[in-house]
Design an enzyme around this catalytic site. Structure first.
Site, PDB file in Angstrom:
ATOM      1  N   GLY A  14      63.055  21.761  22.569  1.00 44.39           N
ATOM      2  CA  GLY A  14      62.997  20.538  23.372  1.00 44.39           C
ATOM      3  C   GLY A  14      62.780  20.884  24.836  1.00 44.39           C
ATOM      4  O   GLY A  14      61.953  20.280  25.523  1.00 44.39           O
ATOM      5  N   ASN A  15      63.508  21.906  25.298  1.00 45.25           N
ATOM      6  CA  ASN A  15      63.373  22.312  26.695  1.00 45.25           C
ATOM      7  C   ASN A  15      61.988  22.887  26.970  1.00 45.25           C
ATOM      8  O   ASN A  15      61.452  22.740  28.058  1.00 45.25           O
ATOM      9  CB  ASN A  15      64.438  23.349  27.049  1.00 45.25           C
ATOM     10  CG  ASN A  15      65.836  22.810  26.829  1.00 45.25           C
ATOM     11  OD1 ASN A  15      66.035  21.607  26.815  1.00 45.25           O
ATOM     12  ND2 ASN A  15      66.788  23.689  26.643  1.00 45.25           N
ATOM     13  N   LYS A 130      76.316  19.297  20.950  1.00 50.91           N
ATOM     14  CA  LYS A 130      74.893  19.435  21.275  1.00 50.91           C
ATOM     15  C   LYS A 130      74.579  18.881  22.667  1.00 50.91           C
ATOM     16  O   LYS A 130      74.718  17.687  22.921  1.00 50.91           O
ATOM     17  CB  LYS A 130      74.049  18.720  20.225  1.00 50.91           C
ATOM     18  CG  LYS A 130      72.593  18.736  20.594  1.00 50.91           C
ATOM     19  CD  LYS A 130      71.667  18.844  19.438  1.00 50.91           C
ATOM     20  CE  LYS A 130      70.240  18.878  19.914  1.00 50.91           C
ATOM     21  NZ  LYS A 130      69.860  20.111  20.560  1.00 50.91           N
ATOM     22  N   LYS A 213      67.548  20.576  15.936  1.00 57.12           N
ATOM     23  CA  LYS A 213      66.251  20.720  15.265  1.00 57.12           C
ATOM     24  C   LYS A 213      66.106  22.087  14.578  1.00 57.12           C
ATOM     25  O   LYS A 213      65.309  22.231  13.665  1.00 57.12           O
ATOM     26  CB  LYS A 213      65.095  20.462  16.236  1.00 57.12           C
ATOM     27  CG  LYS A 213      64.965  21.462  17.364  1.00 57.12           C
ATOM     28  CD  LYS A 213      63.919  22.487  17.120  1.00 57.12           C
ATOM     29  CE  LYS A 213      63.814  23.505  18.219  1.00 57.12           C
ATOM     30  NZ  LYS A 213      65.011  23.973  18.910  1.00 57.12           N
ATOM     31  N   LYS A 275      70.056  28.364  16.240  1.00 55.91           N
ATOM     32  CA  LYS A 275      68.804  29.088  15.926  1.00 55.91           C
ATOM     33  C   LYS A 275      69.108  30.278  15.023  1.00 55.91           C
ATOM     34  O   LYS A 275      68.419  30.512  14.029  1.00 55.91           O
ATOM     35  CB  LYS A 275      68.135  29.616  17.202  1.00 55.91           C
ATOM     36  CG  LYS A 275      67.668  28.508  18.118  1.00 55.91           C
ATOM     37  CD  LYS A 275      66.919  29.077  19.302  1.00 55.91           C
ATOM     38  CE  LYS A 275      66.921  28.102  20.447  1.00 55.91           C
ATOM     39  NZ  LYS A 275      66.548  26.738  20.123  1.00 55.91           N
TER      40      LYS A 275
END
Ligand code: ADP
Ligand code: MG
Length: 315
Positions: A14-15, A130, A213, A275
């Protein structure tokens, strides 16, 4: 690391998509090149993307709307996630489409508004972890805490609001995604981790959460029997002792070693930890599956095995 005709899930940070609307369009041009390189090499590609900064921005904008006009009630977070899938998918599918056309590759690309089932009793609802939205200064963070918001310090980059991030259980639109893949089309799915929903008989009810995600990508990769999960983010490699004097960047790591680092607490909750968890879970789930975590701009070199952190199930 990628053999020809592999089925690949790419998870975009996202970043790494840029913060503003115009930044996003610029970033996605670079991203599209990396994605189409993989398509051109004969791989099947499914793209998932994050939405941490973006969903926070939408939520803030919708909040302002409800303040200026009381006709509008507060927008549910599940709807904010759906909006983020829409506008990120729009830019992403168009940038991939253009790159495909530039290379004379005839393939369709589409975004699937994806819902992901979560468990209402997931512990995450009691422990928001989050980070979403913009980075705040300490002063802003203190005032937000006073207003009852959950705030954390995010990996030395500033303070951010945190929201519950339950585990993905099932991807509601998985059959649609599979059908498009069968037709050799490029699919963008599970954006922002997917719209979090709970099942109530035939009804799907949106809940106040943002699924990570990375974990949704892992679920997606397993559901479509992918060979490779590539997580593109804002760091070139994963580190142990991150931001400490004895920081060490990882190249190729076995799942056993990675699990040990995970248990030792090397990876920050809500950023690197999901991740690594996604990579371990995916690689452990079937022999021959591989995962790569690297910088968006280094995707090609990472895929060629020249950089990034590779998680493998041998050694
Ligand atoms: P994305 O939007 O790509 O998911 P995140 O901010 O969630 O990005 O996660 C990437 C960030 O994780 C990095 O920018 C880095 O600051 C942070 N991070 C936390 N722990 C580690 C670690 N052990 N190694 C590398 N990066 C880490
Ligand atoms: Mg993240």
């Amino acid at each position: 690391m990628v053999r020809i005709k592999a089925r690949i899930v790419i998870a975009l940070g996202g970043n790494a998509l840029g913060e503003t609307l115009s930044e996003q369009m610029i970033e996605l041009k670079i991203t599209a090149k990396a994605i189409v390189d993989l398509v051109e090499a004969g791989n099947e590609v499914v793209v998932c993307h994050g939405n941490g900064p973006q969903v926070g921005m939408i939520d803030a904008a919708m909040n302002e709307l409800s303040k200026v006009n009381n006709k509008y009630s507060k927008c549910p977070m599940s709807v904010c996630v759906a909006m983020s899938q829409g506008y990120i998918g729009y830019d992403l599918q168009n940038s991939i489409r253009e790159e495909l056309l530039n290379r004379n590759i005839k393939k369709s690309v589409s975004t699937i508004i994806t819902q992901v089932e979560v468990n209402e009793n997931d512990n995450a609802f009691r422990n928001p972890s989050k980070p979403i939205g913009r980075f705040m200064t300490k002063k802003e963070a203190i005032s937000a805490i006073k207003k009852g918001e959950n705030i954390i310090e995010d990996s030395g980059r500033g303070y951010r609001r945190v929201i519950a991030s339950p585990s993905p259980i099932e991807i509601v639109e998985i059959d649609t995604i599979k059908a498009l893949l069968e037709r050799e089309e490029i699919v963008i799915a599970c954006g922002g981790g997917g719209i979090p929903v709970v099942r109530e008989g035939n009804h799907l009810r949106g809940v106040h959460a943002v699924i990570d995600k990375d974990l949704a990508s892992c679920q997606l990769a397993k559901s479509i029997d992918a060979d490779c999960l590539i997580i593109l983010t804002t760091v070139e490699k994963v580190a142990i002792n991150f931001q400490k004097e004895n920081e060490k960047w990882l190249d190729e790591v076995s799942i056993t070693e990675m699990k040990r680092y995970l248990d030792e607490g090397h990876f920050a909750l809500g950023s690197m930890r999901p991740k690594v968890e996604a990579a371990i879970e995916f690689v452990s789930s079937r022999k021959g599956r591989r995962a790569l975590i690297t910088l968006l701009e280094k995707a090609k070199e990472g895929i060629e095995g020249k950089t990034g952190t590779r998680i493998v199930n041998y050694k």
